[in-house]
Design a protein around this motif. Structure first.
Motif, PDB file in Angstrom:
ATOM      1  N   UNK A  46       0.846  -1.193   0.000  1.00 23.32           N
ATOM      2  CA  UNK A  46       0.000   0.000   0.000  1.00 23.32           C
ATOM      3  C   UNK A  46       0.886   1.249   0.000  1.00 23.32           C
ATOM      4  N   UNK A  47       1.898   1.230   0.843  1.00 25.20           N
ATOM      5  CA  UNK A  47       2.826   2.369   0.918  1.00 25.20           C
ATOM      6  C   UNK A  47       3.541   2.546  -0.411  1.00 25.20           C
ATOM      7  N   UNK A  48       3.926   1.429  -1.022  1.00 29.66           N
ATOM      8  CA  UNK A  48       4.604   1.509  -2.325  1.00 29.66           C
ATOM      9  C   UNK A  48       3.667   2.131  -3.364  1.00 29.66           C
ATOM     10  N   UNK A  49       2.383   1.771  -3.321  1.00 29.42           N
ATOM     11  CA  UNK A  49       1.410   2.311  -4.285  1.00 29.42           C
ATOM     12  C   UNK A  49       1.259   3.823  -4.113  1.00 29.42           C
ATOM     13  N   UNK A  50       1.324   4.272  -2.884  1.00 31.47           N
ATOM     14  CA  UNK A  50       1.212   5.712  -2.617  1.00 31.47           C
ATOM     15  C   UNK A  50       2.381   6.447  -3.271  1.00 31.47           C
ATOM     16  N   UNK A  51       3.565   5.888  -3.135  1.00 27.20           N
ATOM     17  CA  UNK A  51       4.763   6.532  -3.684  1.00 27.20           C
ATOM     18  C   UNK A  51       4.712   6.548  -5.212  1.00 27.20           C
ATOM     19  N   UNK A  52       4.280   5.448  -5.784  1.00 26.90           N
ATOM     20  CA  UNK A  52       4.230   5.333  -7.251  1.00 26.90           C
ATOM     21  C   UNK A  52       3.217   6.309  -7.851  1.00 26.90           C
ATOM     22  N   UNK A  53       2.068   6.473  -7.195  1.00 26.05           N
ATOM     23  CA  UNK A  53       0.985   7.273  -7.782  1.00 26.05           C
ATOM     24  C   UNK A  53       0.957   8.719  -7.293  1.00 26.05           C
ATOM     25  N   UNK A  54       1.557   8.986  -6.160  1.00 30.69           N
ATOM     26  CA  UNK A  54       1.450  10.320  -5.574  1.00 30.69           C
ATOM     27  C   UNK A  54       0.041  10.607  -5.109  1.00 30.69           C
ATOM     28  N   UNK A  55      -0.645   9.556  -4.680  1.00 35.55           N
ATOM     29  CA  UNK A  55      -2.055   9.635  -4.303  1.00 35.55           C
ATOM     30  C   UNK A  55      -2.209   9.554  -2.790  1.00 35.55           C
TER      31      UNK A  55
END
Ligand code: AMP
Ligand code: MG
Length: 194
Positions: free
Chosen positions: A159-168
């Protein structure tokens, strides 16, 4: 504002994702919003039925990973074209395959989905275990608390990785037993619906 949202909701099996999302859709509709709810696995299954002769979403993860990967990208591209005031995507951070845990939201999939909000649903390991035992329609999910705890941990990491990738912005919501409405409300409030 509360418009043009693309909300990707994730959570490990048994967390109550479907239940919370149904409630959330109801809540948003009551507030006059045009909501579309799409189940990522169903879009994949529709594409898999002819080619692989499978009939259930739970059979997808038994396909070779390269086949799942193709279906995954196709589904992401189909969902990318969908339009709604609030588009809710019901999906997974990872899938338990024969080869190990495999990401449900790799870079290209996230890029296609272009989420405006990421929501991780959580519950206690004992609640998840209970729900998995009760749900006879699912199979191959881990049925021991220590394994569920490890899955919860892996979910947070991805989840944390997804935040970094998307800037969301990312929101973690606890789906406590008997408090589905509260969980749905937390999400709708975070989307700007009051
Ligand atoms: P569900 O019914 O939502 O638990 O999803 C059923 C199945 O759909 C999962 O077990 C996966 O096989 C597949 N699935 C859902 N989302 C994804 C995704 N983002 N990437 C790959 N497979 C997915
Ligand atoms: Mg579900």
């Amino acid at each position: 504002m509360a418009d043009n949202k693309r909300v990707v909701i994730v959570g490990i099996p048994g967390v109550g994702k479907t239940t919370v999302i149904s409630r959330l859709v109801q809540t948003l509709q009551q507030k006059g919003s045009e909501v579309k709810h799409v189940v990522f696995g169903t879009v994949m299954l529709n594409k898999a039925v002819k080619k692989y002769g499978i009939r259930r979403r739970d059979e997808l993860r038994t396909l070779p990973v390269h086949a799942q990967r193709k279906l995954q990208v196709q589904a992401a591209n189909a969902i990318a074209k969908m339009k709604a005031s609030v588009l809710i995507v019901d999906t997974h951070l990872f899938i338990k395959t024969k080869e190990g845990y495999w990401p449900g939201l790799p870079f290209d999939v996230l890029n296609a989905l272009t989420p405006t909000n990421l929501v991780l649903l959580e519950a206690s390991a004992s609640e998840i275990l209970e729900r998995r035992m009760r749900d006879k329609s699912r199979y191959r999910d881990a049925l021991e608390e220590p394994k569920i705890l490890r899955e919860l941990e892996l979910a947070r990491t991805m989840f944390a990785a997804s935040a970094v990738v998307t800037g969301t912005p990312v929101l973690t919501v606890r789906n406590e037993q008997g408090r589905v409405k509260k969980a749905a409300r937390e999400i709708s409030t975070s989307l700007g619906f009051t």
